[in-house]
Motif scaffolding. Structure first.
Motif, short mmCIF file in Angstrom:
data_model
loop_
_atom_site.label_atom_id
_atom_site.label_comp_id
_atom_site.label_asym_id
_atom_site.label_seq_id
_atom_site.Cartn_x
_atom_site.Cartn_y
_atom_site.Cartn_z
N GLY A 185 0.80 -1.22 0.00
CA GLY A 185 0.00 0.00 0.00
C GLY A 185 0.83 1.27 0.00
O GLY A 185 0.29 2.38 0.11
N THR A 186 2.14 1.13 -0.13
CA THR A 186 3.06 2.27 -0.10
C THR A 186 3.22 2.89 -1.48
O THR A 186 3.50 2.21 -2.46
N ALA A 187 3.03 4.20 -1.56
CA ALA A 187 3.13 4.90 -2.84
C ALA A 187 4.58 5.13 -3.25
O ALA A 187 4.93 5.05 -4.44
N TRP A 199 11.99 4.82 -4.59
CA TRP A 199 11.18 4.00 -5.49
C TRP A 199 9.72 4.42 -5.43
O TRP A 199 9.11 4.47 -4.36
N GLU A 200 9.16 4.73 -6.57
CA GLU A 200 7.74 5.04 -6.68
C GLU A 200 7.00 3.78 -7.13
O GLU A 200 7.46 3.06 -8.01
N LEU A 205 -3.09 2.86 -9.37
CA LEU A 205 -4.22 3.00 -8.45
C LEU A 205 -3.75 3.11 -7.00
O LEU A 205 -4.37 3.81 -6.19
N VAL A 206 -2.66 2.44 -6.66
CA VAL A 206 -2.10 2.57 -5.31
C VAL A 206 -1.60 3.98 -5.10
O VAL A 206 -1.81 4.58 -4.04
N ARG A 207 -0.95 4.54 -6.10
CA ARG A 207 -0.46 5.92 -5.97
C ARG A 207 -1.62 6.90 -5.81
O ARG A 207 -1.48 7.92 -5.11
N GLU A 208 -2.75 6.62 -6.43
CA GLU A 208 -3.90 7.52 -6.33
C GLU A 208 -4.59 7.43 -4.98
O GLU A 208 -5.27 8.37 -4.57
N GLY A 209 -4.44 6.30 -4.28
CA GLY A 209 -4.98 6.18 -2.93
C GLY A 209 -6.48 5.96 -2.88
O GLY A 209 -7.04 5.20 -3.66
N GLY A 210 -7.15 6.64 -1.95
CA GLY A 210 -8.59 6.45 -1.78
C GLY A 210 -8.90 5.07 -1.20
O GLY A 210 -8.30 4.65 -0.22
N TRP A 249 -6.57 -1.01 -15.82
CA TRP A 249 -6.91 -0.01 -14.81
C TRP A 249 -8.42 0.23 -14.79
O TRP A 249 -9.04 0.26 -13.72
N ARG A 250 -9.00 0.37 -15.96
CA ARG A 250 -10.44 0.58 -16.04
C ARG A 250 -11.21 -0.67 -15.59
O ARG A 250 -12.23 -0.56 -14.92
#
Length: 351
Positions: A185-187, A199-200, A205-210, A249-250
């Motif tokens: 869960g780490t961005a 490291w990114e 979707l993980v980077r976007e969070g929510g 992704w969609r």
């Protein structure tokens, strides 16, 4: 000899369960897909979910889980020439440098480093083949019946295959581990070892969070795009797995939207003792049992209580049925403690 007591009420529950045969086939770009409730194991939507396919780097979910379960995350790992020379996605590690196992797992899951996968396998298993044997042993324990691992990174091998369903089972197991959940869960992550690396997470979707709580990306020419994503909303913990999905992704967002809109959790059995009509003793489950149901399913759901007449036995159970389909079975136990009656608990759920 057992006797049967049917409690016909529109109640629900959830515990490790038999996936419903009524799981819808979603309209997605993926060749294979599954949407699963991680707590109960119920499949909410699926498309060719048991077809064996190459899975690419989502393999690394198993690699990371075994590394974390070793309990050696703070230990230092020396990078071998074999790790440096592996092809594909890389952390660009150098032969002879050292990183902690924890750092390597972050690099494995955020940047999908194949060099990290080899380094981890050699450190934990003693050799990569021995580690792969550990992966397959763990897969069998989890119930991944259609999975064979041949390496720790997911690069193409004709025998290295799994299914969307098996990978959902693995992810549900892995997400029970708090350290694994934190890592996936780490961005972004910054190493403490030198040279400093930042490291990114490749998982958009993980980077976007929510509502998104974790995931893993994958790709080879043979497998196509593979993706695992987990999400949490309204008490539901869901996982989506897609294989060979051009528009993954969609696909994932659409599957989550449908799952969170259509299903709600309802308590059926709790830890507190409850009364069953015709019985002097009280009964309880070892943990609260919940199950995801749609509004339509609530209208035809009922719990069937099966009691053993020999009171020194503990072969009693509560079964959840939706219409004529049995969804799951939960052991229940006798208790002398007096608590709220079963029907009062049912009434509380239905009100």
């Amino acid at each position: 000899m057992k006797k049967l007591l049917i409690i016909a009420a529109a109640i629900l529950l959830c515990i490790a369960a038999i996936p419903s045969k009524a799981a819808a086939q979603p309209s997605v770009s993926a060749r294979n897909a599954v949407l699963m409730d991680m707590d109960s194991g119920r499949v909410l939507a699926s498309k060719s979910a048991h077809e064996r396919r190459p899975i690419a780097s989502i393999t690394k979910i198993m690699t990371a889980l075994l590394a974390i379960e070793s309990g050696r995350m703070k230990e230092k790992v020396k990078i071998s020439e074999e790790a440096v020379m592996v092809e594909g996605s890389s952390l660009y590690l150098e032969k002879g440098e050292t990183l902690t196992l924890e750092e390597l797992v972050y690099g494995l899951m955020l940047r999908s480093g194949n060099d990290s996968a080899i380094a981890i396998s050699q450190f934990i298993g003693g050799s990569t083949p021995e580690f792969v044997a550990m992966m397959n042993k763990k897969a069998k324990q989890i119930g991944m019946k259609n999975t064979v691992f041949m390496n720790p990174h997911g690069l193409d091998d004709p025998q290295h295959q799994s299914t969307a369903y098996d990978m959902a089972l693995l992810t549900a197991k892995a997400m029970d581990n708090l350290e694994f959940e934190k890592i996936v869960g780490t961005a972004s992550y910054k190493t403490k070892s030198r040279p400093l690396r930042v490291w990114e997470n490749k998982h958009r979707l993980v980077r976007e969070g929510g509502r998104i709580t974790g995931g893993k990306t994958g790709f080879t020419k043979r497998s196509g795009r593979t993706l695992v994503t987990t999400a949490k909303q309204n008490g539901l913990h869901l996982v989506t797995v897609t294989l060979d999905a051009p528009d993954d992704w969609r696909d994932h967002q659409a599957l989550f939207d449908n799952g969170f809109i259509s299903y709600r959790l309802v308590n059926v059995v709790e830890k507190e003792p409850f009364k069953v009509p015709g019985e002097h003793d009280f009964f309880y489950a070892k943990k609260m049992v919940r199950y995801p149901l749609t509004e339509e399913e609530k209208k035809i759901a009922y719990v069937r209580i099966v009691l053993d007449q020999k009171k020194d036995k503990s072969e009693n159970s509560a079964e959840l049925w939706i219409g004529d389909e049995k969804q799951m079975e939960v052991p229940i136990y006798r208790s002398k403690k007096q608590e709220t009656s079963f029907f009062e608990k049912v009434k509380g759920v239905l009100d």
